[in-house]
Design an enzyme around this catalytic site. Sequence first.
Site, PDB file in Angstrom:
ATOM      1  N   PRO A  26       0.818  -1.240  -0.284  1.00  0.00           N
ATOM      2  CG  PRO A  26      -0.341  -1.361   1.734  1.00  0.00           C
ATOM      3  CD  PRO A  26       0.740  -2.112   1.243  1.00  0.00           C
ATOM      4  CE  LYS A  27       2.986   6.683  -3.990  1.00  0.00           C
ATOM      5  NZ  LYS A  27       3.369   7.674  -2.462  1.00  0.00           N
ATOM      6  CG  PHE A  28       0.585   3.962   4.242  1.00  0.00           C
ATOM      7  CD1 PHE A  28      -0.215   3.980   5.204  1.00  0.00           C
ATOM      8  CD2 PHE A  28       0.776   2.364   3.900  1.00  0.00           C
ATOM      9  CE1 PHE A  28      -0.153   2.658   6.169  1.00  0.00           C
ATOM     10  CE2 PHE A  28       1.117   1.420   4.404  1.00  0.00           C
ATOM     11  CZ  PHE A  28       0.032   1.514   5.187  1.00  0.00           C
TER      12      PHE A  28
END
Length: 288
Positions: A26-28
């Site tokens: 996931p890209k935070f």
Amino acid sequence: MEFPVAVALAESVPTLPTGPGWWFEPKFDGHRLVMYRTEETVKCQARSGRMVTATWMDLAVAAQSVLRPGTVLDGEAVVWVDGRLDFAAAEARRNATPRRASALAAEYPAYYAVWDCLAVDGVDLRARPYVERRAALLDVLAGARPPIQPVPATEDVEVARVWFEQLQAQGVQGVVAKRAASPYGAARIWRTARHSETVEAAVVGYVGPAVQPQRVAVLLPDGRRVLSRTVIAPVAAELARHIVQAGPGRRARTDDGEVYTTTGGGLTVEVVAGTARHGHVSVARVRA
């Protein structure tokens, strides 16, 4: 390992890559942070190479008892507000004066979402494959609790698609794809599928006074050099800090012949995708 560390970057893609050999995370939505543990202390570095330990002191203190000396990690400093990633709160922390930093840390405590391990016990791991560095990361952070934790990762693209569709409500920007066999390098070696319609562009210059730039010249991913529209005051203030630190520039022109003053420093901004059709782009935020 030399410091500051030149960080790996990602190229924006419309969809996630498929096929064997890909891993997904996931890209935070926060601020890039390289953290390294010395014998005496923990130091924090921004994407630009600037030291930002005072800004993220709560994370540095937390890492002191977790990391062994000679450990170097790469990840994102994020702030959660009401169960959702809040980039504005992270931005407030990043731009805080030393006097305000501790107060904001109490109001908006930070978390370190770690996605890579660049060194362990002083041994540089950057030439090793992603899967080996991932294993080292899980070993280093075994038993770690918030505010420092590894990001989830999977080699199942269907799981990654579920993340892409369902985690947006929590403020997750999208999904990053990484080759299992790839080493860590200072280039756009990863792929990112985003929800937001923005792309990253390198700042190469500005228009107006260095202390109060009105517009910036950017190098777009497709190689074009264009000017932005007028930037808003908070963005101008952040740009000015980097421009002044970079020192005097020279006169140059965009691809359309518009004049600007050059600047260095490796500064990156996010620009709204599609706004360059008529020659100028809109800057959404600064990526330091």
